[in-house]
Write a protein that holds these residues in place. Structure first.
Motif, PDB file in Angstrom:
ATOM      1  N   UNK A 122       0.838  -1.207   0.000  1.00 48.82           N
ATOM      2  CA  UNK A 122       0.000   0.000   0.000  1.00 48.82           C
ATOM      3  C   UNK A 122       0.871   1.255   0.000  1.00 48.82           C
ATOM      4  N   UNK A 123       1.922   1.256   0.820  1.00 48.48           N
ATOM      5  CA  UNK A 123       2.809   2.415   0.890  1.00 48.48           C
ATOM      6  C   UNK A 123       3.520   2.650  -0.439  1.00 48.48           C
ATOM      7  N   UNK A 124       3.958   1.572  -1.069  1.00 53.83           N
ATOM      8  CA  UNK A 124       4.638   1.705  -2.362  1.00 53.83           C
ATOM      9  C   UNK A 124       3.714   2.289  -3.418  1.00 53.83           C
ATOM     10  N   UNK A 125       2.444   1.857  -3.414  1.00 52.64           N
ATOM     11  CA  UNK A 125       1.479   2.407  -4.371  1.00 52.64           C
ATOM     12  C   UNK A 125       1.215   3.882  -4.089  1.00 52.64           C
ATOM     13  N   UNK A 126       1.091   4.242  -2.808  1.00 52.34           N
ATOM     14  CA  UNK A 126       0.859   5.639  -2.449  1.00 52.34           C
ATOM     15  C   UNK A 126       2.052   6.496  -2.854  1.00 52.34           C
ATOM     16  N   UNK A 132      -4.786   5.183  -2.192  1.00 46.94           N
ATOM     17  CA  UNK A 132      -4.770   3.835  -1.624  1.00 46.94           C
ATOM     18  C   UNK A 132      -5.513   3.803  -0.292  1.00 46.94           C
ATOM     19  N   UNK A 133      -6.223   2.704  -0.059  1.00 43.01           N
ATOM     20  CA  UNK A 133      -6.866   2.445   1.225  1.00 43.01           C
ATOM     21  C   UNK A 133      -6.509   1.031   1.657  1.00 43.01           C
ATOM     22  N   UNK A 134      -6.558   0.799   2.972  1.00 42.31           N
ATOM     23  CA  UNK A 134      -6.251  -0.519   3.526  1.00 42.31           C
ATOM     24  C   UNK A 134      -7.356  -0.921   4.488  1.00 42.31           C
ATOM     25  N   UNK A 135      -7.904  -2.106   4.288  1.00 43.36           N
ATOM     26  CA  UNK A 135      -8.841  -2.698   5.242  1.00 43.36           C
ATOM     27  C   UNK A 135      -8.118  -3.806   5.972  1.00 43.36           C
ATOM     28  N   UNK A 136      -7.985  -3.655   7.272  1.00 46.51           N
ATOM     29  CA  UNK A 136      -7.385  -4.687   8.109  1.00 46.51           C
ATOM     30  C   UNK A 136      -8.487  -5.668   8.488  1.00 46.51           C
ATOM     31  N   UNK A 137      -8.556  -6.775   7.764  1.00 48.30           N
ATOM     32  CA  UNK A 137      -9.602  -7.770   7.993  1.00 48.30           C
ATOM     33  C   UNK A 137      -9.163  -8.869   8.944  1.00 48.30           C
ATOM     34  N   UNK A 138      -7.990  -8.696   9.546  1.00 43.05           N
ATOM     35  CA  UNK A 138      -7.522  -9.673  10.533  1.00 43.05           C
ATOM     36  C   UNK A 138      -8.157  -9.312  11.877  1.00 43.05           C
ATOM     37  N   UNK A 211      -6.886   1.852  -5.381  1.00 39.11           N
ATOM     38  CA  UNK A 211      -6.652   0.475  -4.932  1.00 39.11           C
ATOM     39  C   UNK A 211      -7.039   0.351  -3.459  1.00 39.11           C
ATOM     40  N   UNK A 212      -7.809  -0.677  -3.149  1.00 38.61           N
ATOM     41  CA  UNK A 212      -8.079  -1.056  -1.762  1.00 38.61           C
ATOM     42  C   UNK A 212      -7.341  -2.357  -1.488  1.00 38.61           C
ATOM     43  N   UNK A 213      -6.395  -2.309  -0.551  1.00 37.12           N
ATOM     44  CA  UNK A 213      -5.669  -3.501  -0.127  1.00 37.12           C
ATOM     45  C   UNK A 213      -6.381  -4.090   1.091  1.00 37.12           C
TER      46      UNK A 213
END
Length: 358
Positions: A122-126, A132-138, A211-213
């Motif tokens: 995600x950081x590399x894409x940003x 970029x967004x990140x959903x922590x599904x853990x 992108x959503x990671x």
């Protein structure tokens, strides 16, 4: 306490049947832990439930041990639906897609650095100019808040537009870690996990990212199924270490995505080599090249090798992904991120049309 709360909720009439919520089968889960009452409520599409939710919260607060109430809604399946649980559910046409591209980062087992890989992709894409967004599904082991330096976030604010993500270095982030105290375990059954993930995906104001990671939990279970049934994923990236043991579990993750008809965008070998901070000499602590060989054997792209360095560990602990910086590790993540996007573009290409001449 859960039994007491369930009994109180069963006194609330279901608007459709008039039966108590428990008798009507509307409660998919009830739990009280550390002063927080969690109620999973089955709802029907487009059902108005504001009054019902208010009644539930009022009833829950009658339990002495309850200080806070959280209501998670899950979509109630139509009667006689008989769907195969493993097949992905098509997203409703009315539901907005969270992002232009949705990519899951997964692993067959814990301990391979999956969340570190997800955060740094995600950081590399940003860094490359992508939104970029990140959903922590853990749900049980959220690591994204620490990796992005967001450990002081207390709760998630919801406005008329939806759940507001936190912001870290220009990346929008939602995590279960924002809703729990440090060190507090999340002891939830499957329906609660599924409901939380569905709400994060559908009710968050993501802001139309490129992108959503999705940082998936390790293994194969309720969370993976909930995501597959909630949104159409463009593809999955499998993080792995070179060890044979890790590769065995990676194959299980690949099989799970194949069952849900999700393209495998490629494999990433994390902790590929250890780079000595003094001389720069690489050491193959966990072996080397096993992930590349596995990718070639099963016919999926190999996205790259990520070395293990002191800098990577330090940046992860301090909450600034190393991919934002310069150096060999950042370059490795940048190459992997671009390879991932190339693979996603290839996965979306339509199959060639075969034309037979007469």
């Amino acid at each position: 306490m859960s039994d007491e709360l369930t009994a109180k909720l069963d006194r609330i009439p279901d608007p459709k049947t008039g039966k108590g919520l428990q008798a009507a089968g509307r409660l998919d889960g009830v739990a009280v832990r550390n002063g927080v009452a969690t109620i999973v409520l089955k709802v029907e599409p487009d059902e108005a439930i504001d009054r019902l939710k208010a009644d539930i919260e009022s009833a829950a607060r009658e339990v002495d041990e309850v200080d806070r109430v959280q209501i998670i809604t899950t979509l109630q399946r139509p009667a006689g639906g008989g769907r195969d649980k493993a097949a992905p559910r098509q997203a409703s046409a009315a539901a907005p897609r969270p992002a232009r591209q949705i990519i899951a980062v997964a692993a067959g087992k814990g301990g391979v650095g999956k969340s570190t890989v997800a955060a740094n992709l995600a950081a590399a894409l940003a860094k490359a100019g992508q939104r970029v967004a990140v959903l922590d599904a853990d749900i049980h082991g959220p690591s994204i808040p620490r990796l992005f330096g967001l450990r002081d976030i207390k709760g998630l604010r919801k406005t008329d537009t939806g759940i507001e993500p936190a912001d870290a270095h220009g990346v929008r982030v939602v995590s279960m870690g924002f809703l729990t105290k440090p060190g507090q375990p999340v002891v939830w059954r499957g329906p609660m996990i599924q409901g939380a993930i569905q709400q994060f995906l559908n009710e968050t104001y993501w802001g139309d990212p490129d992108v959503l990671i999705i940082d998936m939990p390790p293994g194969t279970g309720d969370a993976q199924l909930a995501i597959a049934q909630t949104v159409s994923i463009d593809g999955a990236v499998i993080a792995c270490t070179p060890q044979d043991l890790a590769l065995d579990d990676a194959r299980k993750a690949i099989a799970m995505f194949e069952k849900t008809h999700t393209p495998i965008l490629g494999l990433i070998e994390n902790m590929s080599v250890f780079l000595c901070p003094h001389c720069g000499e690489p050491s193959e602590i966990f072996g080397h090249g096993g992930t590349r060989a596995e990718a070639e054997a099963i016919g999926v792209p190999f996205l790259g090798e990520i070395p293990l360095t002191i800098e990577l560990r330090e940046r992860s602990d301090t909450g600034r992904p190393v991919a934002f910086d310069d150096g060999p590790v950042a370059d490795a993540f940048a190459r992997a991120a671009m390879a991932m996007l190339d693979s996603a573009r290839e996965a979306r290409k339509p199959a060639p049309e075969i034309v037979f001449s007469s």
